[in-house]
Structure formats: C-alpha cells, structure tokens
Design an enzyme around this catalytic site. Structure first.
Site, PDB file in Angstrom:
ATOM      1  N   HIS A  95      -3.886   2.962  -4.499  1.00  0.00           N
ATOM      2  CA  HIS A  95      -2.475   2.682  -4.709  1.00  0.00           C
ATOM      3  C   HIS A  95      -1.699   2.900  -3.417  1.00  0.00           C
ATOM      4  CE1 HIS A  95      -0.561   6.696  -4.554  1.00  0.00           C
ATOM      5  NE2 HIS A  95      -1.705   7.155  -5.050  1.00  0.00           N
ATOM      6  N   CYS A  96      -0.519   2.263  -3.354  1.00  0.00           N
ATOM      7  CA  CYS A  96       0.453   2.531  -2.293  1.00  0.00           C
ATOM      8  C   CYS A  96       1.751   2.940  -2.986  1.00  0.00           C
ATOM      9  CB  CYS A  96       0.628   1.324  -1.379  1.00  0.00           C
ATOM     10  SG  CYS A  96       1.256  -0.167  -2.175  1.00  0.00           S
ATOM     11  N   TRP A  97       2.909   2.657  -2.404  1.00  0.00           N
ATOM     12  CA  TRP A  97       4.163   3.113  -2.997  1.00  0.00           C
ATOM     13  C   TRP A  97       4.513   2.326  -4.265  1.00  0.00           C
ATOM     14  CZ3 TRP A  97       7.544   6.162  -4.648  1.00  0.00           C
ATOM     15  CH2 TRP A  97       8.859   5.800  -4.932  1.00  0.00           C
ATOM     16  N   GLY A 100       2.351  -3.035  -3.543  1.00  0.00           N
ATOM     17  CA  GLY A 100       2.647  -4.230  -2.763  1.00  0.00           C
ATOM     18  C   GLY A 100       1.661  -4.491  -1.651  1.00  0.00           C
ATOM     19  N   TYR A 124       2.540   4.172  -6.722  1.00  0.00           N
ATOM     20  CA  TYR A 124       2.949   5.568  -6.948  1.00  0.00           C
ATOM     21  C   TYR A 124       4.312   5.639  -7.631  1.00  0.00           C
ATOM     22  CZ  TYR A 124       4.139  10.438  -5.819  1.00  0.00           C
ATOM     23  OH  TYR A 124       4.520  11.759  -5.891  1.00  0.00           O
TER      24      TYR A 124
END
Length: 356
Positions: A95-97, A100, A124
């Site tokens: 995952h990232c923020w 995206g 996240y």
C-alpha cells in the site's frame, strides 16, 4: 484472489503471515503505519516533496515524468530490497497513501520480479478511516476507576493474567496520565495516529461477546489525545471503582515515584502544577522532595488530584456498576475478586446496566 483488497481482508491476510510493504516515504512511515508493516519507500522524503510540487505546478504528467527520473535508476535496488524484506516469500501485501501512483508503480515492479501482489484499496488513508469507524463500534466495556494511587494499572495487568480482556491505555500512550506520568517511561510518547493504530490492533483481537477492561482516563494521556469516537465509548461505559485507604495510596505513589533518580522529574512536574497547587504548597513540596520526604509531598499532591477525580466522577454519565473496597494495596487479590465478579455477570449486563 483479487489483486485489490479492502481493509478487513488486507489485515486478515497480514494475520496469516503475508509480508506487508508500505511504500510511503520514511517520514510518513515513521509518523504512523499499519502494525507489522515493513517500509519499502518508493521515494525519499525529499523526493516525495519534489513530486508533490511538480504535481501542483504541472499536473499528473509532470509529476509522473519527475517520478520516473527519480526512480528509474533504482529499480533493481528496490526489487532486491523487497526480496530481502520478504525473505523467501513471494506473495506480498502492498500500500501507499491512497492507493495511487506509488503503490501501482511498485506493484508493477514486484510482479515483474516474480511476486504476487495484493494492494490495499484506498491505501493507508482508507485504513485510517476504517480504524476510526471500528473504534466507534459499540463493544461491552468495563472501566476501572479510583483515586490516584489505587494501583489501577497493576490490577488491570493482573486481570489480564487471569484471563480477562484488558487494554492498557497508559501502556500504549507510554504515560501514566498525571503531570508526573512521564516519569520512569522508557520511551517517548507516540503520536495520536500511532496510538490509535496500536489501540485498534488490540481492540480488533478482543472477543466482542466479552467485556474489555479499560482504565478510567481523561481524553488526554500526556501528549496523546484519544479520538472522540473511542473516548465517547469510554464515557458511556459502566464504572468499577477501587477504594483504597489514603495512606496505602501514598505508599503506592512513593514506591512508584520516590527515589533520587526521580528527583529532577518530580521537581519539573511540580512546576507544571504550581498554578493549581499554589506557590506556598509547591514550595513545601520542593523542600520535602529535596529532603527525601516523598510521603508528605505525595499527600499534598493527592489532595489536589482527589478533588479533580471527585469532580470527574460527578460529571460521569454512566453508572457505577461495582465498588471494591480494599484495605491494603494488593493488586493480585483485587484482580482475583474482580475476575470472579466478572465471570458471574449476567449476559444482559451491558444491554441494560444497573447499579449493584
């Protein structure tokens, strides 16, 4: 198995042992992350800032172009780092923020390198929304209260040893709640976000059919502030009060805070309390601490905290479900009595709490 998972499925797969890779920058990860995550940053903090500036100035195309320039020469190193972090496992969570460009780019790299990748839908950010909503979900709670020095944390830890469900809020916050609460703590306090993530990690593992014991706290535990959703639950939940003679509480505080190694911290905490204690009482407390008379200093401070707690109890909306009067400071005995009482509670206790 679909390549994009919602939060509940994502956490369940983590619980099954899949490595969880957080590709946000080191600064984002250090602030807070999903417990158990490993940091595999696509950008450094500085690079992330530059890409954000490019996106604001020239849109997605300019940001993507800069990102490719920054990462292009590091793809082999990123893949090698992922293999190191994951050991021999080739199925990973990612995952990232907000689900995206960063996670999509890293997914492509890892799949090219032979990994099976499951991404977190919404990143996240969606996890944080999920955590707050789950901490607001009603659960049966028993709140352990009592005047300062009653040994509530010690009793909770004994209850946990006896099989009760317990979450130590002060342990998670690394603070004992009062102006003196930072003394003796091995680490600095976490930020609110990391506190909430850890709290939810314990909350989700509790059986929702059984009560969870928590200590009666104000919303602020040192520098940590409980989220409104969870604090509201705490305030609505029935209270179990520990009653302990004043001199037993004084002795407890002297054991916790007395000693030359605590002296500077005690004096600093007194300075923070001076406006509430008054200049004259603060001066006498300093003298008592300087001469090693911790008992008289504890008695003076207890007088202030007892008034504060009495006011807190008066304003509490939830009922007092039980009072346990103890003659001595014996957390093991208090916990055994409370455990027996808990096991005898009728099934509908939390549907319609009533005073005993």
């Amino acid at each position: 198995m679909p390549p994009v998972q919602d939060v509940a499925a994502f956490l369940a797969m983590r619980d099954q042992g899949l490595p969880l890779l957080d590709v946000r920058s080191p600064g984002e990860f250090a602030l807070a992350h999903i417990p158990g995550a490993l940091n595999l940053p696509l950008f450094t903090d500085e690079e992330r800032a530059r890409v954000g500036t490019a996106h604001a100035g020239s849109g997605r195309e300019g940001a993507v172009h800069l990102a490719l320039e920054l990462v292009g020469g590091h793809l082999a190193a990123l893949l090698a780092r992922a293999r190191h972090l994951c050991g021999g496992k080739r199925e990973v969570l990612l995952h990232c923020w907000r689900g995206g460009m960063r996670s999509d780019s890293m997914r492509w790299l890892l799949e090219t390198g032979g990994f099976t990748v499951h991404r977190l839908e919404g990143g996240y950010k969606s996890y944080r929304t999920f955590v707050r909503s789950e901490l607001a979900r009603p659960r049966p709670i028993l709140v352990l209260g009592g005047y300062t020095g009653c040994g509530k944390t010690d009793i909770l830890l004994e209850l946990q040893r006896l099989g009760s469900q317990v979450i130590d809020l002060e342990g998670l916050a690394r603070h004992k709640g009062s102006a003196f609460g930072a003394l003796g703590q091995p680490e600095e306090q976490p930020g609110n976000e990391w506190f909430e993530n850890q709290l939810y990690e314990q909350w989700r593992r509790c059986d929702p059919a059984r009560p969870v014991w928590l200590e009666d706290e104000s919303r602020h535990i040192g520098h940590v502030t409980m989220c409104e959703e969870f604090f509201a639950q705490l305030g609505r939940s029935p209270l179990v009060r520990i009653l302990l003679p004043a001199e037993e509480r004084v002795a407890h505080l002297v054991r916790d805070y007395g000693g030359q190694d605590m002296r500077e911290g005690l004096l600093a905490a007194l300075e923070r309390l001076q406006r509430r204690l008054g200049s004259e009482l603060t001066r006498r407390c300093r003298q008592w601490i300087d001469t090693g008379n911790y008992a008289d200093a504890a008695r003076a401070v207890l007088h202030y905290y007892d008034r504060c707690y009495a006011h807190q109890i008066e304003n509490r909306q939830a009922p007092v479900l039980k009072e346990l009067a103890c003659t001595t400071d014996d957390p093991a005995l208090a916990a055994r009595l409370l455990r027996q009482w808990e096991e005898g509670l009728p099934p509908d206790t939390f549907a319609a709490p009533a005073s005993l």
